[in-house]
Design an enzyme around this catalytic site. Structure first.
Site, PDB file in Angstrom:
ATOM      1  N   ARG A  46       0.851  -1.200   0.000  1.00 21.27           N
ATOM      2  CA  ARG A  46       0.000   0.000   0.000  1.00 21.27           C
ATOM      3  C   ARG A  46       0.883   1.245   0.000  1.00 21.27           C
ATOM      4  O   ARG A  46       0.617   2.215  -0.705  1.00 21.27           O
ATOM      5  CB  ARG A  46      -0.976   0.007   1.192  1.00 21.27           C
ATOM      6  CG  ARG A  46      -1.716   1.336   1.335  1.00 21.27           C
ATOM      7  CD  ARG A  46      -2.984   1.266   2.180  1.00 21.27           C
ATOM      8  NE  ARG A  46      -2.895   0.428   3.331  1.00 21.27           N
ATOM      9  CZ  ARG A  46      -2.193   0.699   4.436  1.00 21.27           C
ATOM     10  NH1 ARG A  46      -1.513   1.817   4.544  1.00 21.27           N
ATOM     11  NH2 ARG A  46      -2.163  -0.158   5.445  1.00 21.27           N
ATOM     12  N   TYR A 100     -16.720  16.025 -15.259  1.00 22.57           N
ATOM     13  CA  TYR A 100     -17.289  14.673 -15.244  1.00 22.57           C
ATOM     14  C   TYR A 100     -18.332  14.567 -14.118  1.00 22.57           C
ATOM     15  O   TYR A 100     -18.098  15.058 -13.003  1.00 22.57           O
ATOM     16  CB  TYR A 100     -16.142  13.668 -15.056  1.00 22.57           C
ATOM     17  CG  TYR A 100     -16.614  12.284 -14.702  1.00 22.57           C
ATOM     18  CD1 TYR A 100     -17.500  11.604 -15.537  1.00 22.57           C
ATOM     19  CD2 TYR A 100     -16.197  11.659 -13.537  1.00 22.57           C
ATOM     20  CE1 TYR A 100     -17.948  10.336 -15.200  1.00 22.57           C
ATOM     21  CE2 TYR A 100     -16.628  10.394 -13.204  1.00 22.57           C
ATOM     22  CZ  TYR A 100     -17.518   9.734 -14.041  1.00 22.57           C
ATOM     23  OH  TYR A 100     -17.965   8.491 -13.703  1.00 22.57           O
ATOM     24  N   ASP A 172      -7.710  18.629 -14.238  1.00 23.34           N
ATOM     25  CA  ASP A 172      -7.955  17.276 -14.731  1.00 23.34           C
ATOM     26  C   ASP A 172      -7.568  17.271 -16.206  1.00 23.34           C
ATOM     27  O   ASP A 172      -8.225  17.893 -17.036  1.00 23.34           O
ATOM     28  CB  ASP A 172      -9.438  16.928 -14.529  1.00 23.34           C
ATOM     29  CG  ASP A 172      -9.779  15.509 -14.971  1.00 23.34           C
ATOM     30  OD1 ASP A 172      -9.088  14.996 -15.869  1.00 23.34           O
ATOM     31  OD2 ASP A 172     -10.749  14.939 -14.438  1.00 23.34           O
ATOM     32  N   LYS A 197      -8.752   6.258 -19.205  1.00 22.85           N
ATOM     33  CA  LYS A 197      -9.124   6.757 -20.517  1.00 22.85           C
ATOM     34  C   LYS A 197      -7.945   6.655 -21.492  1.00 22.85           C
ATOM     35  O   LYS A 197      -7.502   5.571 -21.769  1.00 22.85           O
ATOM     36  CB  LYS A 197      -9.659   8.186 -20.351  1.00 22.85           C
ATOM     37  CG  LYS A 197     -10.743   8.309 -19.250  1.00 22.85           C
ATOM     38  CD  LYS A 197     -11.928   7.453 -19.545  1.00 22.85           C
ATOM     39  CE  LYS A 197     -13.071   7.445 -18.550  1.00 22.85           C
ATOM     40  NZ  LYS A 197     -12.930   7.798 -17.180  1.00 22.85           N
TER      41      LYS A 197
HETATM   42  N1  PLP Z   1     -12.154  12.837 -14.957  1.00 23.99           N
HETATM   43  C1  PLP Z   1     -12.744  12.742 -16.153  1.00 23.99           C
HETATM   44  C2  PLP Z   1     -12.577  13.845 -17.155  1.00 23.99           C
HETATM   45  C3  PLP Z   1     -13.516  11.609 -16.466  1.00 23.99           C
HETATM   46  O1  PLP Z   1     -14.107  11.528 -17.666  1.00 23.99           O
HETATM   47  C4  PLP Z   1     -13.646  10.576 -15.485  1.00 23.99           C
HETATM   48  C5  PLP Z   1     -14.453   9.377 -15.760  1.00 23.99           C
HETATM   49  O2  PLP Z   1     -15.165   9.285 -16.733  1.00 23.99           O
HETATM   50  C6  PLP Z   1     -13.029  10.743 -14.244  1.00 23.99           C
HETATM   51  C7  PLP Z   1     -12.270  11.872 -14.010  1.00 23.99           C
HETATM   52  C8  PLP Z   1     -13.139   9.690 -13.182  1.00 23.99           C
HETATM   53  O3  PLP Z   1     -12.259   8.652 -13.475  1.00 23.99           O
HETATM   54  P1  PLP Z   1     -12.487   7.117 -13.080  1.00 23.99           P
HETATM   55  O4  PLP Z   1     -13.721   6.665 -13.826  1.00 23.99           O
HETATM   56  O5  PLP Z   1     -11.234   6.455 -13.509  1.00 23.99           O
HETATM   57  O6  PLP Z   1     -12.709   7.074 -11.606  1.00 23.99           O
END
Ligand code: PLP
Length: 384
Positions: A46, A100, A172, A197
């Site tokens: 961890r 998101y 992000d 992604k």
């Molecule tokens: N940030 C963006 C732009 C996303 O599209 C997503 C998920 O679709 C996330 C964060 C969250 O990521 P995760 O699904 O890997 O938890």
């Protein structure tokens, strides 16, 4: 070193013990200690695992962060959660209006329970950032390009406003990836990803990555990664590294196909609006051009008739109806009922996310096959 080389040789790209050119999967939870109180380099998986560490070093290298200042998590949201553990009850965050849906849900239903406050802001409008800052504001959180409307925020100017008011800028970078955009170099303090992604790239792993160029922040994020424990396992860390090696070739193809798709949509009589930062008609195309070296593979659009959205996506055959994005295969979804269903309708509409908005993750198939698929779905709509 050019990023195309870094993707393959950056971080720790081979096993120092055996010379294996693929970092081994260290499938172990613990490590023999030399004597009581004298662990070797690793103690417990961890807190640290060599396969995960190799991935962490790689993302630090790619984002222009500092070696040792990157962290891999069990999902993008787990990474975002660990980052927001930096703040305390009573702190206020500026949250982009087009993020998101799961990120919004984390703020709205989880972080507020811990006393965090937030204001939703259209971060592509710098005046709105400035106006929303309060005495207790501690951070600016945004996506650029944003999900699902592909809004572009001027990162240099936004981060400068944040810095003036002692706020952290947290970006992000999932949609652009470090191949097309490096927020740390433009003034951001923390960059994070849903590695699920484009970085993973094959729709086969869920992961989150966080990096910074600030020592104090790195120490704290590392502390929360271990204290909360939502770490990425060694198998998934290895899959992420394998995916990242081909990021440059994949992103070029995603972008090429996305352009072709965006142009087809922009010229189609049934289409009301197309959102793709690579189109010169995009609101913030000029800023995208300055701060990104490419426009990635996400395209959103609306049809003239909202009610046609569901029959249209169901008529597609190559574009797979599914959540997520950034894999080699093309996907289609309707944010209002899928990825952004957790955002209340009035908040979605205020941000410009109409019920009929369709989001495409354009894959790397042969472009004409994708265009043919869209055209046959339009034909089916007409014949309804
Ligand atoms: N940030 C963006 C732009 C996303 O599209 C997503 C998920 O679709 C996330 C964060 C969250 O990521 P995760 O699904 O890997 O938890």
């Amino acid at each position: 070193m050019h990023i195309q080389t870094k993707l393959i040789q950056g971080g720790i790209s081979e096993d120092p013990t055996t010379g294996a050119v693929s970092v081994p999967i260290y499938q172990t939870s613990t490590y023999r200690q030399n004597a009581v109180g004298q662990p070797k380099e690793y103690e417990y998986s961890r807190s640290g695992n060599p396969t995960r560490f190799a991935l962490e070093e790689l993302i630090a290298d790619l984002e222009g962060g500092v070696r040792g200042f990157a962290f891999a998590f069990a999902s993008g949201l787990a990474g975002i959660h660990a980052v927001f553990s930096l703040f305390q009850s009573g702190d206020h965050i500026l949250l982009g209006d087009d993020v998101y849906g799961g990120t919004f849900r984390l703020f709205d239903n989880v972080l507020t329970k811990n006393g965090l406050e937030y204001t939703i802001v259209d971060t592509s409008n710098l005046a709105q950032i400035e106006e929303a800052i309060q005495d207790n504001t501690k951070a600016l959180y945004l996506e650029t390009p944003s999900n699902p409307l592909l809004k572009i925020t001027d990162l240099k100017a936004g981060a400068a406003i944040a810095k003036n008011h002692d706020l952290l800028t947290i970006v992000d970078n999932t949609f652009a990836t470090p191949y097309f955009q490096k927020p740390l170099e433009l003034g951001a303090d923390i960059v994070l990803h849903s590695g699920t992604k484009y970085l993973g790239g094959h729709s086969d792993v869920v992961a989150g990555l966080v990096t910074t160029n600030n020592q104090e922040l790195a120490e704290q994020i590392g502390y929360y990664q271990n204290a909360i424990g939502s770490v990425l396992g060694p198998q998934d860390s290895w899959l992420m590294q394998r995916g990242i090696k081909t990021l440059s070739v994949r992103m070029e193809e995603h972008q090429k196909n996305a352009y072709a798709v965006a142009e087809l949509l922009a010229n189609h009589p049934e289409v009301e609006a197309v959102y793709y930062p690579g189109l010169t008609t995009h609101n913030n195309h000029e800023i995208a051009k300055q701060q990104m070296s490419g426009y990635s593979g996400m395209v959103s659009f609306t049809l003239k008739n909202d009610a046609d959205a569901i029959p249209f996506v169901e008529a597609l055959q190559l574009f797979i109806l599914a959540e997520s994005l950034g894999g080699v295969e093309s996907l289609v979804e309707i944010p209002s009922v899928m990825t952004h269903a957790s955002v209340p309708k009035e908040k979605r509409e205020k941000a410009g996310i109409k019920d009929g908005l369709i989001r495409l993750s354009v894959g790397i198939e042969y472009a004409q096959d994708l265009l043919d698929d869209l055209n046959q779905a339009f034909t089916q709509l007409k014949n309804h």
